[in-house]
Design a protein around this motif. Sequence first.
Motif, PDB file in Angstrom:
ATOM      1  N   GLU A  97       0.821  -1.213   0.000  1.00  0.00           N
ATOM      2  CA  GLU A  97       0.000   0.000   0.000  1.00  0.00           C
ATOM      3  C   GLU A  97       0.855   1.263   0.000  1.00  0.00           C
ATOM      4  OE1 GLU A  97      -2.951  -0.270   3.076  1.00  0.00           O
ATOM      5  OE2 GLU A  97      -3.895  -2.027   2.154  1.00  0.00           O
ATOM      6  N   CYS A  98       1.713   1.396  -1.003  1.00  0.00           N
ATOM      7  CA  CYS A  98       2.651   2.518  -1.062  1.00  0.00           C
ATOM      8  C   CYS A  98       1.956   3.869  -1.240  1.00  0.00           C
ATOM      9  CB  CYS A  98       3.632   2.317  -2.206  1.00  0.00           C
ATOM     10  SG  CYS A  98       4.661   0.849  -2.022  1.00  0.00           S
ATOM     11  N   GLY A  99       0.794   3.885  -1.901  1.00  0.00           N
ATOM     12  CA  GLY A  99       0.060   5.137  -2.092  1.00  0.00           C
ATOM     13  C   GLY A  99       0.663   6.054  -3.147  1.00  0.00           C
ATOM     14  N   VAL A 100       1.573   5.575  -3.952  1.00  0.00           N
ATOM     15  CA  VAL A 100       2.169   6.412  -5.006  1.00  0.00           C
ATOM     16  C   VAL A 100       1.233   6.439  -6.213  1.00  0.00           C
ATOM     17  CG1 VAL A 100       4.547   5.989  -4.277  1.00  0.00           C
ATOM     18  CG2 VAL A 100       3.471   4.450  -5.957  1.00  0.00           C
ATOM     19  N   ASN A 101       1.395   7.482  -7.045  1.00  0.00           N
ATOM     20  CA  ASN A 101       0.557   7.609  -8.234  1.00  0.00           C
ATOM     21  C   ASN A 101       1.263   6.964  -9.430  1.00  0.00           C
ATOM     22  OD1 ASN A 101      -1.080   8.249 -10.347  1.00  0.00           O
ATOM     23  ND2 ASN A 101      -1.160  10.446  -9.930  1.00  0.00           N
ATOM     24  N   ARG A 102       0.938   5.730  -9.668  1.00  0.00           N
ATOM     25  CA  ARG A 102       1.597   5.008 -10.778  1.00  0.00           C
ATOM     26  C   ARG A 102       1.034   5.422 -12.134  1.00  0.00           C
ATOM     27  NH1 ARG A 102       1.748  -1.192  -9.224  1.00  0.00           N
ATOM     28  NH2 ARG A 102       2.743  -1.294 -11.289  1.00  0.00           N
ATOM     29  N   LEU A 103      -0.131   6.078 -12.134  1.00  0.00           N
ATOM     30  CA  LEU A 103      -0.635   6.592 -13.414  1.00  0.00           C
ATOM     31  C   LEU A 103       0.327   7.656 -13.943  1.00  0.00           C
ATOM     32  CD1 LEU A 103      -4.438   6.938 -12.577  1.00  0.00           C
ATOM     33  CD2 LEU A 103      -3.303   5.094 -13.829  1.00  0.00           C
ATOM     34  N   GLU A 104       1.046   8.307 -13.004  1.00  0.00           N
ATOM     35  CA  GLU A 104       2.051   9.320 -13.370  1.00  0.00           C
ATOM     36  C   GLU A 104       3.465   8.763 -13.244  1.00  0.00           C
ATOM     37  OE1 GLU A 104       1.331  12.229 -14.594  1.00  0.00           O
ATOM     38  OE2 GLU A 104      -0.834  12.161 -14.260  1.00  0.00           O
ATOM     39  N   ASP A 105       3.568   7.465 -13.211  1.00  0.00           N
ATOM     40  CA  ASP A 105       4.869   6.782 -13.128  1.00  0.00           C
ATOM     41  C   ASP A 105       5.642   7.050 -11.846  1.00  0.00           C
ATOM     42  OD1 ASP A 105       4.840   5.131 -15.340  1.00  0.00           O
ATOM     43  OD2 ASP A 105       5.588   6.684 -16.688  1.00  0.00           O
ATOM     44  N   GLU A 106       4.948   7.466 -10.781  1.00  0.00           N
ATOM     45  CA  GLU A 106       5.620   7.485  -9.481  1.00  0.00           C
ATOM     46  C   GLU A 106       5.862   6.038  -9.064  1.00  0.00           C
ATOM     47  OE1 GLU A 106       3.304  11.398  -7.724  1.00  0.00           O
ATOM     48  OE2 GLU A 106       3.448   9.594  -6.460  1.00  0.00           O
ATOM     49  N   MET A 107       6.964   5.803  -8.388  1.00  0.00           N
ATOM     50  CA  MET A 107       7.314   4.412  -8.081  1.00  0.00           C
ATOM     51  C   MET A 107       7.362   4.146  -6.588  1.00  0.00           C
ATOM     52  SD  MET A 107       9.399   3.165 -11.188  1.00  0.00           S
ATOM     53  CE  MET A 107       9.048   3.862 -12.807  1.00  0.00           C
ATOM     54  N   GLY A 108       6.795   3.030  -6.217  1.00  0.00           N
ATOM     55  CA  GLY A 108       6.846   2.586  -4.833  1.00  0.00           C
ATOM     56  C   GLY A 108       7.875   1.480  -4.676  1.00  0.00           C
ATOM     57  N   PHE A 109       7.623   0.598  -3.722  1.00  0.00           N
ATOM     58  CA  PHE A 109       8.592  -0.453  -3.396  1.00  0.00           C
ATOM     59  C   PHE A 109       8.956  -1.307  -4.605  1.00  0.00           C
ATOM     60  CE2 PHE A 109       9.912  -4.580  -1.834  1.00  0.00           C
ATOM     61  CZ  PHE A 109      10.763  -4.267  -0.780  1.00  0.00           C
ATOM     62  N   CYS A 110       7.977  -1.550  -5.497  1.00  0.00           N
ATOM     63  CA  CYS A 110       8.216  -2.450  -6.632  1.00  0.00           C
ATOM     64  C   CYS A 110       8.877  -1.770  -7.828  1.00  0.00           C
ATOM     65  CB  CYS A 110       6.904  -3.102  -7.076  1.00  0.00           C
ATOM     66  SG  CYS A 110       5.693  -1.921  -7.699  1.00  0.00           S
ATOM     67  N   HIS A 111       9.132  -0.458  -7.731  1.00  0.00           N
ATOM     68  CA  HIS A 111       9.810   0.264  -8.813  1.00  0.00           C
ATOM     69  C   HIS A 111       9.106   0.090 -10.159  1.00  0.00           C
ATOM     70  CE1 HIS A 111      13.279   1.566  -6.512  1.00  0.00           C
ATOM     71  NE2 HIS A 111      13.379   0.345  -6.011  1.00  0.00           N
ATOM     72  N   SER A 112       7.782   0.023 -10.122  1.00  0.00           N
ATOM     73  CA  SER A 112       7.030  -0.199 -11.365  1.00  0.00           C
ATOM     74  C   SER A 112       6.015   0.917 -11.551  1.00  0.00           C
ATOM     75  CB  SER A 112       6.306  -1.552 -11.309  1.00  0.00           C
ATOM     76  OG  SER A 112       7.238  -2.582 -11.073  1.00  0.00           O
TER      77      SER A 112
END
Length: 335
Positions: free
Chosen positions: A37-52
């Motif tokens: 539950e990193c809470g990063v915005n992956r739609l904008e390519d922010e990356m959490g623990f999985c670097h994806s």
Amino acid sequence: MLKEEPEYIALYRSGELARRARTLEARLRSCDICPRECGVNRLEDEMGFCHSGYLPVVAAVCAHHGEEPAISGDRGSGTIFLGNCNLRCAYCQNHQISQDHRAQSGNQIEHHALAGHMLYLQNELGCHNINFVSPSHFVPQLVKAVLEAVPLGLRVPLVYNTSGYDSIDTLKALDGIVSIYLADLRYASNRWGKKFSQVSDYVERARDAIEEMYRQVGNLVVDEGGVAQRGLIVRHLILPNGLAGSRESLAWLADEVSPAVTVSIMAQYYPAHRAPQIPLLARRITTGEYEEVLGLLDELGMENGWVQEMDAPDTYLPDFAREGHPFEPAMNRRK
Ligand code: SF4
């Protein structure tokens, strides 16, 4: 049993598959796709623990003949190795693709290209299924690609081949989409999970996830050729020095899930990646450790599944830098 159409076809026709794809993708805005539950915005390519980020990362695509016999069959399992991971196992045999996110950034592809890989595996290679390896951090991308692949003719069952560190909400979104869950049960102790995979709550999360998977698909069902059509297979990798907690994990599985659940005991442990520098992980398993786990299966009355031979480390070690195919063709497994 006769082959039935996978349920995702009906979900596509009803519009439910499209609804699930939209809901899952929306969760990438504040990512809670896996239990971190990193809470990063992956739609904008922010990356959490999985670097994806937003797009799927595909490290390798092949017909795999070394999975469990019911998964590989005679034509192979259509394996799609996703890049990166939501765990950091010190001994990961796939570390070239799971833990080098800078190299994997070059393997990002569009969703339609991922759909194309599925159709290639089904139509060109004739694989029995599509087998997503390390899918937990890319579920929205996979469902979106399946949505594109169904009208183009995708018809084979989908296999979710996971470390077991999965979110229940995400698994619920896969109900009816995934036919076969192939789930690891790695540890019975969060101490070892933390130390060797950088995860503090693996035991509870993996157990909850396996219960949800079993609720969805139940015991393994195979067709007349012995190829899996639906069901749960739990993989247990024997680690040296009892680190996998085999007795506790298998007893939990027999007591809380079912003694009839299909289990795949893996003896392929090899001190890969950082393991040679970690004394507890720096060797292969012994014959005594192997036989102790086989004895547990008898003791617990677990009769369904497969056990890898002790020579498995020689044949199962993948090399993702190898031209064409990460595995050597010869794989041994006994029932
Ligand atoms: S999928 Fe990745 S970004 Fe999302 S919660 Fe898990 S580790 Fe974090």
